[in-house]
Design an enzyme around this catalytic site. Structure first.
Site, PDB file in Angstrom:
ATOM      1  N   ASP A  38       0.834  -1.266  -0.041  1.00 39.71           N
ATOM      2  CA  ASP A  38       0.182  -0.002   0.027  1.00 39.71           C
ATOM      3  C   ASP A  38       0.923   1.292   0.073  1.00 39.71           C
ATOM      4  O   ASP A  38       2.027   1.216   0.332  1.00 39.71           O
ATOM      5  CB  ASP A  38      -0.981   0.067   1.237  1.00 39.71           C
ATOM      6  N   ASN A  87      -7.777  -4.611  13.923  1.00 39.46           N
ATOM      7  CA  ASN A  87      -8.893  -4.768  13.396  1.00 39.46           C
ATOM      8  C   ASN A  87      -9.038  -5.995  12.246  1.00 39.46           C
ATOM      9  O   ASN A  87     -10.033  -5.925  11.719  1.00 39.46           O
ATOM     10  CB  ASN A  87      -9.630  -3.451  12.744  1.00 39.46           C
ATOM     11  N   HIS A 117      -7.423  -6.119   9.411  1.00 42.93           N
ATOM     12  CA  HIS A 117      -7.048  -5.783   8.104  1.00 42.93           C
ATOM     13  C   HIS A 117      -5.812  -6.258   7.756  1.00 42.93           C
ATOM     14  O   HIS A 117      -4.757  -6.516   8.411  1.00 42.93           O
ATOM     15  CB  HIS A 117      -7.185  -4.058   7.850  1.00 42.93           C
ATOM     16  N   GLU A 148      -9.654  -2.892   4.922  1.00 44.56           N
ATOM     17  CA  GLU A 148     -10.384  -2.783   6.160  1.00 44.56           C
ATOM     18  C   GLU A 148     -11.431  -3.592   6.374  1.00 44.56           C
ATOM     19  O   GLU A 148     -12.003  -4.119   5.307  1.00 44.56           O
ATOM     20  CB  GLU A 148     -10.755  -1.085   6.384  1.00 44.56           C
TER      21      GLU A 148
END
Ligand code: PGA
Length: 262
Positions: free
Chosen positions: A67, A137, A139, A144
């Site tokens: 990313d 979380n 990801h 996400e």
């Protein structure tokens, strides 16, 4: 899923270094998928050390990062290009033209940039080994919760949880981007092998959900249960919520024994 539970982060880095070096020894023009974040820093340090000691060369290697922040130029100290140059690329013999990140500036079309990145990966023959961290979380990359499990490289908006988790990396008042280009879950799943690393108790629940939760966009990392070739290396803290740790320790010692006997 091969799960290696290590005593501490330094052992985690050493084991992960071994996996990456083995891949490059097997194929000197390996295509590596790389990650940023706090966890890989110690791994990159160890890879630089191995390179300096003559254990490995990156001369023929290509890399694709997971990313990159939207609209941050490579020269910006918060960009992931800057991070990669600082922690890895400038300390090894990799050719800069063989290192790629999924960039998108404001005057570019995100869809087009995403599909160009996918084409570049395919032109290099696909990713041999993809390094992943995991968000608290669940990801992977910046996919996400709620991300399509078939997604490809595209622009994503970061959740408040991710922004809060990463705010420690920005000084007070500093601009923190809230959008990023990221490889999709489908892009990651196309890699031939996956190496996921996690350290610290803040990752313990995500690791449990990834390994034992239902495969669901609620925890994008859970899709790795469907990948045939995943190695997970965690420290004790990140393994805290795994119920039967003894089983994984036993399985790993048996695997080690088999490879020593060979
Ligand atoms: P971290 O990030 O290594 O900084 O914890 C991992 C991730 O969010 O993917």
């Amino acid at each position: 899923m091969r799960v290696i539970i290590t005593e501490h982060a330094a052992e985690l880095a050493a084991r992960a270094t071994q996996v990456i070096i083995e891949q490059i020894h097997k194929k000197d023009n390996s295509v590596l998928g790389l990650a940023t974040g706090t966890t890989p820093i110690i791994l990159y340090k160890s890879l630089c050390h191995a390179y300096k000691g003559g254990e490995v060369s990156f001369r023929q290697v290509s890399t694709f990062n997971l990313d990159e922040y939207y609209n941050l130029p490579p020269s910006h100290h918060q960009s992931y290009r800057y991070f990669m140059d600082e922690h890895l690329f400038s300390n090894i013999d990799i050719l800069p033209e063989n290192t790629f990140l999924p960039t998108c500036m404001a005057d570019e079309d995100a869809l087009e940039q995403g599909s160009k990145y996918e084409t570049l990966i395919a032109e290099r023959g696909g990713i041999d080994l993809q390094l992943l961290g995991i968000g608290a979380n669940g990801h992977i990359g910046f996919n996400e919760p709620g991300s399509s499990l078939a997604s490809r490289t595209r622009l994503k908006t970061l959740t408040q949880k991710t922004l809060a988790d990463n705010s420690r990396l920005f000084s007070e008042g500093e601009y923190q981007p809230d959008m990023a280009m990221t490889m999709g879950v489908g892009t990651i799943m196309d890699s031939r092998q996956i190496l996921l690393i996690a350290s610290g108790v803040s990752k313990a629940k995500a690791i449990k959900d990834m390994m034992f939760g239902s495969v669901s966009a609620a925890c994008p990392a859970s899709v790795l249960q469907m990948h045939p070739n995943v190695i997970v290396i965690v420290d004790k803290e990140a393994a805290a919520c795994i119920d039967d740790k003894e089983y994984f320790d036993l399985a790993e010692s048996k695997m080690q024994q088999l490879s020593n006997d060979r």
